[in-house]
Design a protein around this motif. Structure first.
Motif, short mmCIF file in Angstrom:
data_model
loop_
_atom_site.label_atom_id
_atom_site.label_comp_id
_atom_site.label_asym_id
_atom_site.label_seq_id
_atom_site.Cartn_x
_atom_site.Cartn_y
_atom_site.Cartn_z
N ALA A 150 0.84 -1.21 0.00
CA ALA A 150 0.00 0.00 0.00
C ALA A 150 0.87 1.25 0.00
O ALA A 150 0.58 2.23 -0.71
N HIS A 151 1.95 1.23 0.80
CA HIS A 151 2.89 2.36 0.79
C HIS A 151 3.64 2.43 -0.54
O HIS A 151 3.97 3.53 -1.01
N LEU A 152 3.91 1.28 -1.15
CA LEU A 152 4.59 1.26 -2.45
C LEU A 152 3.72 1.93 -3.51
O LEU A 152 4.23 2.63 -4.40
N LEU A 153 2.41 1.73 -3.43
CA LEU A 153 1.48 2.37 -4.35
C LEU A 153 1.63 3.89 -4.28
O LEU A 153 1.72 4.58 -5.31
N ARG A 154 1.69 4.43 -3.06
CA ARG A 154 1.85 5.89 -2.91
C ARG A 154 3.22 6.33 -3.43
O ARG A 154 3.33 7.38 -4.08
N THR A 155 4.25 5.56 -3.15
CA THR A 155 5.60 5.94 -3.57
C THR A 155 5.70 5.98 -5.09
O THR A 155 6.27 6.92 -5.66
N PHE A 156 5.16 4.97 -5.75
CA PHE A 156 5.16 4.97 -7.22
C PHE A 156 4.40 6.19 -7.75
O PHE A 156 4.80 6.80 -8.74
N THR A 157 3.30 6.54 -7.10
CA THR A 157 2.51 7.71 -7.53
C THR A 157 3.34 8.98 -7.42
O THR A 157 3.40 9.78 -8.35
N ASP A 158 4.00 9.18 -6.26
CA ASP A 158 4.79 10.39 -6.06
C ASP A 158 6.02 10.43 -6.96
O ASP A 158 6.54 11.51 -7.27
N TYR A 159 6.48 9.24 -7.36
CA TYR A 159 7.66 9.15 -8.23
C TYR A 159 7.28 9.18 -9.70
O TYR A 159 8.13 9.02 -10.58
N ASN A 160 5.99 9.39 -9.97
CA ASN A 160 5.45 9.50 -11.35
C ASN A 160 5.58 8.20 -12.14
O ASN A 160 5.55 8.24 -13.37
N GLU A 161 5.68 7.08 -11.46
CA GLU A 161 5.67 5.78 -12.14
C GLU A 161 4.24 5.22 -12.06
O GLU A 161 3.93 4.31 -11.29
N TYR A 162 3.35 5.80 -12.86
CA TYR A 162 1.93 5.54 -12.73
C TYR A 162 1.54 4.13 -13.16
O TYR A 162 0.63 3.53 -12.56
#
Length: 860
Positions: A150-162
């Motif tokens: 779940a935290h990885l989902l947010r991290t990918f979002t903030d890192y623009n790896e949609y």
């Protein structure tokens, strides 16, 4: 005594046994209990506290813009991250202790997750991603794995790896999650959709998270965001319910205030009594002293409410009140000005007033405001529009004055100046009344005295009255005739008499204080200035008419292309043709009138026939005369697109010369169309790959000049800026000193005075010399501008220092550029590629000449 020794021995054995059983490598119940307890309440506890402190810093630093949907998470800024860098390091350190010293505890996975969060908050996205992935692959606890994902989902979002973010989201859909992980997943998934501006999916996930929220999760804020999204999507009833839930959660006052404010906006209005209730709620919020700092926002929402009821006059008045109340909130003041501008632009079509409001908007609105560039663009359009109107009005007035006699002109000027003075006095009086009213209201707010209180019973009212008295009358003693500004004493009278004896007999200036301007002189100067603007000569009148002609042309284009006012555009264009029948813009204007009247369903034949008969060879006539003209132009466009696609594929594969050949062939074979600039820009990109970076920058600059209105010019500007920044960065890395590494590519450089036509002489001399003497080396000659005063002709390139020096020696000895005949100081030197970049950025010719003398001339 012996018995005591035996007891001590047995106790020591038991303690040693217990300690041995608590080893991190053992998995018995004693060891696990010890390490679970120690890890949780020591290292893990302090690491978690560090994360909470970091999250509090992020929350406190976030500027909530309640005019837009609030962010689910505050933005993580790398600059802000520096301020809590020590807490990040401490968190990682403590969590690492829990992992290393308590390997068999159940808090190892949780410690890794804290490390991942610390790296996320420090914008170290790559390592945060690796950490969460590690927990997912190594942990045996499914809840820990799910939480990490779940935290990885947010991290990918903030890192623009949609794509990766949505893959994680889809994976977790198939997993069975506990309630805490479900809540985290829904919120992080909503965060992803908010970034994607998919508000429908965003609100769906937040609604799923809502029943799982606790007060520590900030559920009031989430309820508020759900209400905002529903309100934006037009579901007012749902928005009302969630604003109500937000208030019921007992949030902080600011959030509570905005929830109540927006509840009034989404209240169902089925009856006139509902309207009264909504307005009553706004006024209640306005009167509440706790909302004093929010008055600007309340007035703004009142205006928005009245706009929905189509009450423009009330909305405008509320927006003006909002502006007055916005003393420390430029964002809100800017939004109020913007809304006033939009009303006058879109609804009232009063463009001059709209321009004034847009000017004020740009003055105060923060540049990070959404759509700031579009707002500024409209402001610039309106500025241009009003400028054309003022030009026409002013020049027509001046031309009319030029036909009058001098007495009539002076009378007209005097009347105009008098009217302006009266207008200024009225504005100043209005401003004084406004200041007095605001001061009075402020005192009421601060002291609580009412208008029914007796004046002399209230010290605050007396103080305000004294201040206002001094502002108007000055600091005067209590005496008879205190209103008189010039009470001459006997001494004053004697001084005036003495001045008269000296010869100062000008009665008109006796009462003017030192440093004060004579009002009559000021008026005379104004009149003289206006009189000098009047075009009396034939040349001056011609210039005035030229300005009017151009203004009508621009005005018609603004009406047509920017404001989409076809009728007003037609009026402007027709006026232009009537007043200036020989205007150079006639073919274009006739074509526009043809299109406008066709759109309005009016007769178009007169414009069509006039265009075809008088301007048969113009592009506009061809568009009307040849039905296939547009198709033919489109066909050329399609061929250019095909050529571009082929050339771009070659460019991507590194086949630069082949790509250049395709582009040149296409540009020779087909007429220029709107697509041609793309081919030209691709040629510049090829230069960037094959030639010197300075030549690349020069060609980008030329492209921008040649195509200021192309839709790809902004991209060219971005490329130029990026290239310039790269050189600056490279220069910082290399330092201001020239590099003594010579085993690299070299150029020959000739520097000379610009602006004397020398380039046209030097360039062909060098090019002919190279073609004759160095044909096999494929040397290239190019021109660059060094600065405002100097230009460069450059020969590239030589493999190394020896080859460059050999060429230089031959070049100088044979006097290739005929230096004595050029009427300019000429500098010649060879230089490495790295040093040329430094030289071109620094423009320090003297410094490089010293470097050249020291490192090259000794080898000649």
């Amino acid at each position: 005594m012996l018995r005591l020794r035996h007891h001590f021995f047995y106790i020591s054995v038991i303690i040693i046994a217990l300690l041995a059983s608590c080893s991190a490598e053992r998995k018995n119940i004693i060891s696990k209990t010890y390490h679970n307890t120690t890890a949780r309440y020591n290292a893990y506890f302090y690491a978690k506290e560090n994360i909470r402190e970091i999250e509090k810093i992020l929350d406190d630093s976030y500027d909530n813009d309640y005019n837009n949907i609030l962010n689910i998470y505050p933005e993580i800024d790398s600059v802000l991250a520096k301020t809590y860098e020590d807490k990040v390091e401490e968190c990682i350190k403590k969590a690492s202790i829990a992992i290393q010293r308590h390997k068999n505890s159940k808090w190892v996975d949780d410690s890794y997750i804290l490390i991942g969060l610390a790296r996320l908050y420090s914008t170290d996205y790559v390592n945060a991603i690796e950490t969460f992935k590690y927990v997912n692959t190594k942990s045996e606890d499914p809840d820990a794995r799910h939480r990490a994902l779940a935290h990885l989902l947010r991290t990918f979002t903030d890192y623009n790896e949609y794509n990766n973010a949505i893959s994680v989201s889809d994976y977790l859909k198939k997993e069975k999650l506990n309630k805490n992980n479900q809540k985290l997943l829904y919120i992080n998934r909503a965060h992803y959709y908010q970034v994607q501006e998919d508000h429908d999916n965003m609100v769906q996930n937040l609604v799923k998270a809502a029943p799982l929220l606790k007060k520590k999760d900030g559920k009031g804020r989430i309820y508020f965001i759900i209400g905002q999204v529903y309100q934006m999507l037009g579901f007012d009833a749902e928005a009302f319910n969630y604003y109500k839930k937000c208030i019921a959660s007992n949030p902080e006052y600011e959030l509570d205030f905005y929830a109540r404010l927006y509840m009034a906006q989404v209240t169902e209005l089925g009856k006139s009594s509902d309207l009264k209730s909504a307005r009553k709620l706004f006024k209640k919020l306005l009167k509440d002293k706790k909302n004093k700092e929010f008055k600007d926002k309340i007035y703004y929402e009142m205006a928005a409410f009245e706009l929905r009821q189509n009450n423009l006059d009330d909305a405008i008045e509320y927006l003006k009140e909002s502006v007055k109340a916005s003393t420390n909130n430029n964002r809100q003041k800017g939004q109020s000005y913007l809304k006033l501008g939009e009303i006058h632009y879109d609804s009232l079509r009063k463009y001059e007033l709209a321009k004034a409001y847009y000017d004020s908007t740009i003055t105060v609105l923060p540049k990070d405001y959404d759509n700031y560039e579009q707002i500024k663009e409209r402001q610039e359009v309106l500025a241009d529009f009003v400028e054309q109107l003022n030009t026409i009005q002013l020049q027509d007035s001046l031309l009319a004055l030029s036909e009058m006699d001098s007495i009539s002109i002076r009378k007209q000027i005097d009347e105009y100046i008098a009217a302006e003075e009266e207008r200024k006095k009225e504005e100043e009086e209005k401003e004084r009344k406004r200041i007095r009213r605001n001061t009075f209201n402020q005192l009421q707010d601060n002291t609580g005295f009412s208008s029914t209180s007796w004046y002399f019973d209230n010290p605050s009212a007396i103080a305000m009255g004294q201040t206002e008295f001094k502002r108007i009358w000055g600091d005067r003693p209590l005496e008879d005739n205190w209103r008189r500004s010039n009470k001459e004493s006997e001494q004053d009278y004697e001084q005036v008499a003495a001045n008269e004896d000296i010869g100062n007999t000008n009665k008109d200036t006796d009462n003017i204080e030192v440093g004060e301007e004579d009002p009559e002189m000021v008026v005379t100067a104004q009149a003289e200035k206006m009189y000098n603007q009047i075009p009396f000569s034939a040349e001056a009148k011609e210039r005035a008419l030229d300005q009017i002609e151009e203004a009508y042309y621009k005005l018609g284009n603004i009406y047509y292309f920017n404001l989409h006012e076809e009728r007003n555009a037609a009026t402007s264009f027709e006026t232009l043709l009537q007043r200036f029948p020989e205007t150079e813009h006639e073919p274009e204007v006739l074509y526009h009138l043809y299109l406008i009247n066709k759109s309005l369903g009016k007769d178009v034949e007169k414009f069509k026939n006039r265009l075809l008969s008088q301007y048969p060879n113009s592009t506009y006539a061809k568009l009307l005369a040849n039905p296939n003209y547009t198709e033919e132009s489109t066909a050329a466009n399609e061929q250019l697109k095909k050529a571009y696609k082929t050339a771009y594929e070659m460019y991507s594969n590194g086949q630069y010369q082949e790509a250049l050949g395709v582009l040149n062939q296409a540009m020779n074979d087909y007429q220029e169309t709107v697509f041609t600039p793309r081919l030209k820009l691709l040629k510049v990109l090829i230069t960037g790959k094959t030639e010197d970076i300075n030549l690349y920058q020069y060609q980008l600059t030329e492209f921008i000049k040649e195509h200021p209105d192309s839709d790809i010019t902004p991209y060219a500007k971005e490329l130029l800026t990026a290239s310039e920044n790269f050189l600056k960065k490279q220069r910082r890395l290399l330092g201001t000193e020239f590099v003594t590494y010579f085993d690299q590519e070299h150029y020959l450089v000739v520097v000379y005075d610009a602006g004397k036509g020398i380039t046209d002489k030097i360039y062909p001399l060098i090019e002919t010399y190279n073609d004759t003497n160095f044909e096999k080396q494929d040397l290239k000659t190019s021109n660059l501008i060094l600065d405002n005063n100097r230009s460069i002709t450059m020969v590239s390139s030589f493999e190394d220092k020896q080859e460059a020096l050999a060429y230089f020696k031959k070049f100088v000895s044979e006097d290739v550029i005929l230096e004595k005949t050029q009427n300019s100081k000429i500098y010649k030197f060879v230089i490495t590629k790295d040093n040329f970049n430094i030289f071109y950025q620094s423009k320090d010719l003297e410094a490089y000449i010293r470097f050249f003398d020291k490192n090259y001339k000794n080898g000649l």
